[in-house]
Structure formats: structure tokens, C-alpha cells
Write a protein that holds these residues in place. Structure first.
Motif, PDB file in Angstrom:
ATOM      1  N   PRO A  90      26.554 -45.060 -51.909  1.00 36.62           N
ATOM      2  CA  PRO A  90      27.961 -45.090 -51.469  1.00 36.62           C
ATOM      3  C   PRO A  90      28.131 -45.576 -50.026  1.00 36.62           C
ATOM      4  O   PRO A  90      29.050 -46.349 -49.746  1.00 36.62           O
ATOM      5  N   LEU A  91      27.236 -45.132 -49.110  1.00 42.98           N
ATOM      6  CA  LEU A  91      27.327 -45.602 -47.731  1.00 42.98           C
ATOM      7  C   LEU A  91      27.043 -47.098 -47.657  1.00 42.98           C
ATOM      8  O   LEU A  91      27.729 -47.844 -46.953  1.00 42.98           O
ATOM      9  N   PHE A  92      26.026 -47.533 -48.374  1.00 39.24           N
ATOM     10  CA  PHE A  92      25.684 -48.952 -48.441  1.00 39.24           C
ATOM     11  C   PHE A  92      26.854 -49.773 -48.992  1.00 39.24           C
ATOM     12  O   PHE A  92      27.164 -50.863 -48.498  1.00 39.24           O
ATOM     13  N   PHE A  93      27.546 -49.249 -50.005  1.00 30.99           N
ATOM     14  CA  PHE A  93      28.594 -49.998 -50.697  1.00 30.99           C
ATOM     15  C   PHE A  93      29.844 -50.164 -49.847  1.00 30.99           C
ATOM     16  O   PHE A  93      30.688 -51.021 -50.149  1.00 30.99           O
ATOM     17  N   TYR A  94      29.971 -49.388 -48.779  1.00 33.83           N
ATOM     18  CA  TYR A  94      31.132 -49.534 -47.897  1.00 33.83           C
ATOM     19  C   TYR A  94      31.256 -50.967 -47.381  1.00 33.83           C
ATOM     20  O   TYR A  94      32.361 -51.480 -47.198  1.00 33.83           O
ATOM     21  N   SER A  95      30.113 -51.635 -47.184  1.00 31.68           N
ATOM     22  CA  SER A  95      30.113 -52.986 -46.633  1.00 31.68           C
ATOM     23  C   SER A  95      30.676 -54.026 -47.604  1.00 31.68           C
ATOM     24  O   SER A  95      30.949 -55.159 -47.206  1.00 31.68           O
ATOM     25  N   PHE A  96      30.858 -53.628 -48.871  1.00 31.27           N
ATOM     26  CA  PHE A  96      31.255 -54.610 -49.884  1.00 31.27           C
ATOM     27  C   PHE A  96      32.613 -54.287 -50.501  1.00 31.27           C
ATOM     28  O   PHE A  96      32.903 -54.709 -51.624  1.00 31.27           O
ATOM     29  N   GLN A  97      33.447 -53.564 -49.758  1.00 32.98           N
ATOM     30  CA  GLN A  97      34.782 -53.237 -50.254  1.00 32.98           C
ATOM     31  C   GLN A  97      35.639 -54.495 -50.422  1.00 32.98           C
ATOM     32  O   GLN A  97      36.454 -54.580 -51.349  1.00 32.98           O
ATOM     33  N   LYS A  98      35.454 -55.474 -49.546  1.00 28.37           N
ATOM     34  CA  LYS A  98      36.232 -56.707 -49.641  1.00 28.37           C
ATOM     35  C   LYS A  98      35.894 -57.461 -50.928  1.00 28.37           C
ATOM     36  O   LYS A  98      36.786 -57.923 -51.643  1.00 28.37           O
ATOM     37  N   GLU A  99      34.596 -57.556 -51.240  1.00 28.57           N
ATOM     38  CA  GLU A  99      34.186 -58.240 -52.466  1.00 28.57           C
ATOM     39  C   GLU A  99      34.692 -57.499 -53.702  1.00 28.57           C
ATOM     40  O   GLU A  99      35.074 -58.112 -54.703  1.00 28.57           O
ATOM     41  N   LEU A 100      34.700 -56.155 -53.627  1.00 26.27           N
ATOM     42  CA  LEU A 100      35.222 -55.356 -54.740  1.00 26.27           C
ATOM     43  C   LEU A 100      36.704 -55.637 -54.950  1.00 26.27           C
ATOM     44  O   LEU A 100      37.163 -55.801 -56.093  1.00 26.27           O
ATOM     45  N   LEU A 101      37.453 -55.703 -53.865  1.00 28.56           N
ATOM     46  CA  LEU A 101      38.889 -55.982 -53.961  1.00 28.56           C
ATOM     47  C   LEU A 101      39.127 -57.369 -54.555  1.00 28.56           C
ATOM     48  O   LEU A 101      40.001 -57.546 -55.417  1.00 28.56           O
ATOM     49  N   ILE A 102      38.340 -58.352 -54.119  1.00 27.63           N
ATOM     50  CA  ILE A 102      38.495 -59.711 -54.649  1.00 27.63           C
ATOM     51  C   ILE A 102      38.199 -59.733 -56.153  1.00 27.63           C
ATOM     52  O   ILE A 102      38.930 -60.353 -56.936  1.00 27.63           O
ATOM     53  N   ALA A 103      37.122 -59.045 -56.571  1.00 34.36           N
ATOM     54  CA  ALA A 103      36.776 -58.989 -57.996  1.00 34.36           C
ATOM     55  C   ALA A 103      37.911 -58.345 -58.789  1.00 34.36           C
ATOM     56  O   ALA A 103      38.256 -58.812 -59.891  1.00 34.36           O
ATOM     57  N   PHE A 104      38.491 -57.285 -58.251  1.00 32.95           N
ATOM     58  CA  PHE A 104      39.609 -56.615 -58.929  1.00 32.95           C
ATOM     59  C   PHE A 104      40.814 -57.548 -59.061  1.00 32.95           C
ATOM     60  O   PHE A 104      41.437 -57.632 -60.125  1.00 32.95           O
ATOM     61  N   LEU A 105      41.156 -58.244 -57.968  1.00 30.11           N
ATOM     62  CA  LEU A 105      42.311 -59.139 -57.994  1.00 30.11           C
ATOM     63  C   LEU A 105      42.097 -60.294 -58.976  1.00 30.11           C
ATOM     64  O   LEU A 105      43.038 -60.708 -59.672  1.00 30.11           O
TER      65      LEU A 105
END
Length: 324
Positions: A90-105
Motif C-alpha cells: 500500500p505504501l509503495f502503491f501511493y506513487s501510482f495513484q495517477k496511473e490508477l486514476l488514468i486507468a479508471f477514466l
């Protein structure tokens, strides 16, 4: 915390550890393992806050050397598995919130396109889902059991088949990231358009709520982690397009490693989704409140683990470091 302060606070520990490794200084396996875990925590912190720095590269090299030495004499702690899912990832994944948002959109956008296409072209649903599936569903609707498809197979067979298939879809979505992310976008598009068309089909039959209350019992987790797998593919694509201070090859290797961690995190969720589809979704006559509870709980769990909890750990880490 600024990188210079982080290095100054921990440099002595790193040098001591490096000295133990390179000069074969004899210490107990437990003590060596303890040092290694501390270095791993520092590496996780550095990857989060200074991902492109020399400090991160140094700690990564140190951790790799230590791993090889430690596990010749001591098996990896069973707690490490729990630590990965409860804290490290979870701490590691914080760095990839932007990519997650893009994938969702991307997924949400193509879902809307799928629904719109189904609404404006009567042949679109059959082109996407196939005549056999559409005809079977229409027969089920005529027999007053529109969700009968989830009752065709035995519970265990469906659970195993669906779980394996979903993991396969996630892996394909991730691996296609090597096509500078475009392959991942294509995979997300395929799944999203199918979902949009599928839901519009039931809307057209006057069964939108019936489909939502049934399908999303397993679909909430299933679709969410396919989006997470899409995030992993975009991480790989980004590593190729934007290598930063690394060589393109090294950036790609780092991107693949990071993507693999993200995909690994989805496996337990795919197992849960497969269990729900195999054993629970078929219970189509369960009360609405129970369906809503399962769907709502699943969505809350996904949002907590992939969005809220990483942000919480990030803030806590910042606070702890600033207090030192």
C-alpha cells in the motif's frame, strides 16, 4: 523529509550493513535479517519519496546483495507475506495513484461509449457479445430467470474457471503495457465496451436493476482489479516513454518490477471475486438489501486498499519521519 536529511539520519546504519556484507563479518542470521528488514523499510520509503535518486539505487543494490546472503542461512519470515499486503505494497502503491486514476477514466470512458453504441446501433450488442450469448439470455428472460447463466456450472468449477480466466485477463492487460501502454489501453477498451454494451442490453430489456444487483456482486471487485491491472500496464508504458534519469532499459526493468508488484496485489481479490461469482451470484433471489450490502462492502474495501490506505500510510510515514 528532504533526501539529504534522510541520508544523514540513516547513513551510519547503511555503512554498517554494507561492511557486514562485503567483509563477511560474522553476525547471527537473526541480527542480519533484522538489519535487512530495516534496510528494506528505508528502500520502500526512498522508492516512494525519491524514486529517481541515487539513494534509491544504492539501497536497492544493498537489499539485493543482502537477500542472497541472508536466505542461504535463514528462511524468509512468514510475516513477510503479511507485511507485503498490509504495509509494504500500500505504501509503495501511493506513487501510482495517477496511473490508477488514468486507468479508471479510460475504463469509465469506454464503458460509456459501449453503452452509447448499443443504444444507437441495434446490432452492436450482438457484435460484441455474440449471437449465442444474446439468444441464450433472451431465452432466460423469457423463462423468468434472466441471470440463469450463473447457474449453469457447478459452484467449484465456476469458481476455479472464472478465477483463472480473470487472472489471465489481468496478466494480458499488464503485459500489453510493453507496447508503450497502448496495448493496455486496448485491453481496457475491450473489457469496458463489452461491459457498457452488456449493461445497456439489460436496460433495454427493462432489467437494469436486476442485472446490477446480481452481476455486480462479483463484478465490483472483478472490474476494479482489472482496472488496477491496467494501472500496472500503464506503469510499464510510462517507464518506456519517460525514463527520467535512468537509461531506457533500466527504466523499463524498474517499470516491469513495479508492475509485477501491482499485479500480484490483485490475485487475492480475483480469488474473492471468483468465489463470489461461483457461490454467491447464482443466488439470484436473495433480498435487495443483501446484494447492496455485498456490493457496497466490496467497493468500500477496494477503495480503502488501493486509494485511502496508501494515502494514510504515506501521511503517517511523513509524520513519523518529521518527528525524528
Amino acid at each position: 523529509m528532504r533526501e539529504a536529511v534522510f541520508v544523514r539520519q540513516n547513513k551510519d546504519k547503511w555503512l554498517k550493513f554494507e561492511n557486514v556484507l562485503h567483509n563477511n563479518i560474522k553476525i547471527s542470521p537473526d541480527e542480519l535479517s533484522s538489519l535487512y528488514l530495516e534496510i528494506s523499510d528505508h528502500l520502500s520509503f526512498a522508492q516512494t519519496f525519491y524514486p529517481q535518486s541515487n539513494t534509491t539505487q544504492y539501497l536497492n543494490k544493498l537489499a539485493r546483495e543482502a537477500h542472497q546472503k541472508i536466505y542461504k542461512t535463514k528462511k524468509e519470515s512468514k510475516k513477510r507475506f503479511w507485511s507485503f499486503f498490509s504495509k509494504d505494497f500500500p505504501l509503495f502503491f501511493y506513487s501510482f495513484q495517477k496511473e490508477l486514476l488514468i486507468a479508471f477514466l479510460i475504463f469509465a470512458g469506454f464503458s460509456i461509449i459501449g453503452a452509447y453504441s448499443a443504444a444507437t446501433d441495434t446490432a452492436f450488442v450482438r457484435a460484441i457479445m455474440g449471437d449465442a450469448y444474446v439468444n441464450m439470455t433472451l431465452d432466460n428472460i423469457a423463462n423468468n430467470d434472466p441471470m440463469a447463466v450463473y447457474k449453469k456450472m457447478g459452484e467449484v468449477d465456476m469458481f476455479l474457471g472464472i478465477t483463472v480466466n480473470n487472472i489471465k485477463v489481468a496478466l494480458i492487460t499488464f503485459v500489453l503495457g510493453i507496447l508503450v501502454g497502448l496495448g493496455t489501453v486496448f485491453s481496457l477498451m475491450q473489457n469496458a465496451v463489452m461491459l457498457g454494451a452488456f449493461q445497456y442490453f439489460f436496460h433495454e430489456q427493462g432489467l437494469l436493476w436486476e442485472s446490477v444487483r446480481t452481476i455486480w456482486i462479483h463484478g465490483t471487485i472483478e472490474i476494479s482489479v482489472i482496472i488496477v491491472a491496467g494501472c500496472a500496464g500503464l506503469v510499464v508504458g510510462k517507464s518506456i516513454l519517460f525514463p527520467g534519469t535512468y537509461t531506457r532499459l533500466q527504466s523499463f526493468i524498474n517499470g516491469v518490477k513495479n508492475g509485477i508488484k501491482i499485479v500480484v496485489s490483485t490475485i487475492p481479490f480475483f480469488i474473492i471475486a471468483g468465489f463470489l461469482e461461483g457461490f454467491v451470484t447464482r443466488l439470484t433471489h436473495m433480498p435487495d438489501w443483501l446484494s447492496i450490502f455485498i456490493i457496497g462492502s466490496s467497493l468500500a474495501f477496494i477503495l480503502f486498499y488501493y486509494v485511502i490506505y496508501p494515502r494514510y500510510l504515506y501521511q503517517q510515514t511523513l509524520k513519523n519521519e518529521s518527528d525524528q
